[in-house]
Scaffold this motif. Structure first.
Motif, PDB file in Angstrom:
ATOM      1  N   PRO A  87      26.583  55.335  34.542  1.00  0.00           N
ATOM      2  CA  PRO A  87      26.502  56.801  34.588  1.00  0.00           C
ATOM      3  C   PRO A  87      27.773  57.481  34.076  1.00  0.00           C
ATOM      4  O   PRO A  87      28.855  56.889  34.093  1.00  0.00           O
ATOM      5  N   VAL A  88      27.610  58.709  33.600  1.00  0.00           N
ATOM      6  CA  VAL A  88      28.756  59.553  33.259  1.00  0.00           C
ATOM      7  C   VAL A  88      28.841  60.646  34.312  1.00  0.00           C
ATOM      8  O   VAL A  88      27.830  61.057  34.874  1.00  0.00           O
ATOM      9  N   SER A  89      30.053  61.109  34.554  1.00  0.00           N
ATOM     10  CA  SER A  89      30.269  62.129  35.572  1.00  0.00           C
ATOM     11  C   SER A  89      30.443  63.496  34.924  1.00  0.00           C
ATOM     12  O   SER A  89      31.231  63.658  33.998  1.00  0.00           O
ATOM     13  N   PHE A  90      29.701  64.459  35.419  1.00  0.00           N
ATOM     14  CA  PHE A  90      29.865  65.840  34.976  1.00  0.00           C
ATOM     15  C   PHE A  90      30.814  66.587  35.899  1.00  0.00           C
ATOM     16  O   PHE A  90      31.265  67.670  35.565  1.00  0.00           O
ATOM     17  N   GLU A  91      31.078  66.003  37.071  1.00  0.00           N
ATOM     18  CA  GLU A  91      31.968  66.619  38.053  1.00  0.00           C
ATOM     19  C   GLU A  91      32.646  65.487  38.826  1.00  0.00           C
ATOM     20  O   GLU A  91      32.102  64.988  39.808  1.00  0.00           O
ATOM     21  N   PRO A  92      33.826  65.054  38.356  1.00  0.00           N
ATOM     22  CA  PRO A  92      34.501  63.919  38.992  1.00  0.00           C
ATOM     23  C   PRO A  92      34.611  64.090  40.504  1.00  0.00           C
ATOM     24  O   PRO A  92      34.893  65.172  41.012  1.00  0.00           O
ATOM     25  N   GLY A  93      34.326  63.001  41.207  1.00  0.00           N
ATOM     26  CA  GLY A  93      34.394  63.035  42.657  1.00  0.00           C
ATOM     27  C   GLY A  93      33.092  63.443  43.331  1.00  0.00           C
ATOM     28  O   GLY A  93      32.974  63.382  44.547  1.00  0.00           O
ATOM     29  N   ASN A  94      32.112  63.875  42.539  1.00  0.00           N
ATOM     30  CA  ASN A  94      30.825  64.280  43.100  1.00  0.00           C
ATOM     31  C   ASN A  94      29.718  63.425  42.479  1.00  0.00           C
ATOM     32  O   ASN A  94      29.200  63.752  41.403  1.00  0.00           O
ATOM     33  N   PRO A  95      29.334  62.325  43.136  1.00  0.00           N
ATOM     34  CA  PRO A  95      28.322  61.427  42.559  1.00  0.00           C
ATOM     35  C   PRO A  95      26.965  62.095  42.337  1.00  0.00           C
ATOM     36  O   PRO A  95      26.161  61.618  41.544  1.00  0.00           O
ATOM     37  N   GLU A  96      26.702  63.208  43.017  1.00  0.00           N
ATOM     38  CA  GLU A  96      25.450  63.945  42.802  1.00  0.00           C
ATOM     39  C   GLU A  96      25.389  64.517  41.376  1.00  0.00           C
ATOM     40  O   GLU A  96      24.318  64.888  40.903  1.00  0.00           O
ATOM     41  N   MET A  97      26.552  64.610  40.729  1.00  0.00           N
ATOM     42  CA  MET A  97      26.631  65.184  39.378  1.00  0.00           C
ATOM     43  C   MET A  97      26.862  64.113  38.310  1.00  0.00           C
ATOM     44  O   MET A  97      27.340  64.398  37.224  1.00  0.00           O
ATOM     45  N   ASP A  98      26.511  62.862  38.641  1.00  0.00           N
ATOM     46  CA  ASP A  98      26.537  61.783  37.650  1.00  0.00           C
ATOM     47  C   ASP A  98      25.155  61.705  37.003  1.00  0.00           C
ATOM     48  O   ASP A  98      24.154  62.041  37.632  1.00  0.00           O
ATOM     49  N   ALA A  99      25.117  61.263  35.742  1.00  0.00           N
ATOM     50  CA  ALA A  99      23.821  61.134  35.055  1.00  0.00           C
ATOM     51  C   ALA A  99      23.752  59.842  34.255  1.00  0.00           C
ATOM     52  O   ALA A  99      24.742  59.426  33.660  1.00  0.00           O
ATOM     53  N   GLN A 100      22.560  59.240  34.279  1.00  0.00           N
ATOM     54  CA  GLN A 100      22.259  58.065  33.477  1.00  0.00           C
ATOM     55  C   GLN A 100      21.042  58.299  32.590  1.00  0.00           C
ATOM     56  O   GLN A 100      20.925  57.696  31.542  1.00  0.00           O
ATOM     57  N   LEU A 101      20.137  59.133  33.056  1.00  0.00           N
ATOM     58  CA  LEU A 101      18.933  59.448  32.290  1.00  0.00           C
ATOM     59  C   LEU A 101      19.095  60.831  31.677  1.00  0.00           C
ATOM     60  O   LEU A 101      19.400  61.793  32.388  1.00  0.00           O
ATOM     61  N   PHE A 102      18.908  60.913  30.378  1.00  0.00           N
ATOM     62  CA  PHE A 102      19.046  62.177  29.660  1.00  0.00           C
ATOM     63  C   PHE A 102      17.726  62.507  28.977  1.00  0.00           C
ATOM     64  O   PHE A 102      17.195  61.695  28.216  1.00  0.00           O
ATOM     65  N   PHE A 103      17.212  63.686  29.271  1.00  0.00           N
ATOM     66  CA  PHE A 103      16.023  64.212  28.607  1.00  0.00           C
ATOM     67  C   PHE A 103      16.509  65.421  27.829  1.00  0.00           C
ATOM     68  O   PHE A 103      16.741  66.489  28.404  1.00  0.00           O
ATOM     69  N   THR A 104      16.705  65.250  26.525  1.00  0.00           N
ATOM     70  CA  THR A 104      17.313  66.291  25.697  1.00  0.00           C
ATOM     71  C   THR A 104      16.219  67.118  25.027  1.00  0.00           C
ATOM     72  O   THR A 104      15.344  66.574  24.357  1.00  0.00           O
ATOM     73  N   LEU A 105      16.287  68.431  25.243  1.00  0.00           N
ATOM     74  CA  LEU A 105      15.247  69.342  24.781  1.00  0.00           C
ATOM     75  C   LEU A 105      15.677  70.088  23.520  1.00  0.00           C
ATOM     76  O   LEU A 105      16.824  70.525  23.417  1.00  0.00           O
ATOM     77  N   ALA A 106      14.735  70.246  22.633  1.00  0.00           N
ATOM     78  CA  ALA A 106      14.905  71.110  21.463  1.00  0.00           C
ATOM     79  C   ALA A 106      13.676  72.003  21.415  1.00  0.00           C
ATOM     80  O   ALA A 106      12.557  71.524  21.572  1.00  0.00           O
ATOM     81  N   SER A 107      13.884  73.295  21.226  1.00  0.00           N
ATOM     82  CA  SER A 107      12.744  74.210  21.281  1.00  0.00           C
ATOM     83  C   SER A 107      12.795  75.273  20.199  1.00  0.00           C
ATOM     84  O   SER A 107      13.797  75.956  20.039  1.00  0.00           O
ATOM     85  N   CYS A 108      11.690  75.393  19.478  1.00  0.00           N
ATOM     86  CA  CYS A 108      11.531  76.523  18.559  1.00  0.00           C
ATOM     87  C   CYS A 108      10.120  77.107  18.668  1.00  0.00           C
ATOM     88  O   CYS A 108       9.762  78.012  17.942  1.00  0.00           O
ATOM     89  N   ASN A 109       9.317  76.578  19.611  1.00  0.00           N
ATOM     90  CA  ASN A 109       7.964  77.071  19.846  1.00  0.00           C
ATOM     91  C   ASN A 109       7.766  77.163  21.358  1.00  0.00           C
ATOM     92  O   ASN A 109       7.742  76.146  22.041  1.00  0.00           O
TER      93      ASN A 109
END
Length: 151
Positions: A87-109
């Protein structure tokens, strides 16, 4: 939905990323490869998190990088999937803000985007499926999970 990731080649498996910025950039690669988004889209996503904080971490271990509809550099409406072993941390020290699964959205409709969001939300409500996705290592695993959980 998992089957679509495989069919469109909108998926990536990786061991790790140096930090959350690299993880976001990596999660955009499948969308760049087929022209869904331009290379600049990933920088827009990084900038959004820098500006607004880690709003993209929607639940522990799951991030949903996205920008506003019709963002510059988006040519198709799509979602890509990326799984990191570490996982990568988006907020060091807060494991609730770690992520391993990424669902990346692109939208034009907007109607396609709302449909994608609805299907993704439904999928993310299945905790067992999330646990299985954290163990997935290949497109075969994604297809098996599609059949097992999503019909």
């Amino acid at each position: 939905m998992l089957k679509e990731f495989v069919m469109k080649k909108h998926y990536k498996f990786a061991e790790s990323a140096v930090d959350w910025k690299e993880a976001i950039r990596m999660s955009c690669e499948p969308l760049e490869l087929d022209g869904t988004v331009d290379a600049g889209y990933k920088e827009a996503l990084v900038h959004c998190v820098e500006e607004y904080g880690p709003y993209i971490v929607i639940m522990p271990k799951v991030a949903m990088p996205h920008s506003q509809e019709g963002a510059k550099g988006v040519h198709k409406t799509a979602i890509s999937f990326m799984k990191l072993d570490k996982p990568v941390s988006f907020e060091p020290g807060n494991p609730e803000m770690d992520a391993q699964l990424f669902f990346t959205l692109a939208s034009c409709n907007s109607s396609e985007h709302l449909n994608n969001m609805s299907r993704l939300s439904e999928m993310l409500m299945n905790e067992e499926l999330i646990e299985q996705l954290l163990e997935a290592e290949s497109e075969e695993d994604l297809l098996r999970l599609q059949k097992e959980y999503l019909g």
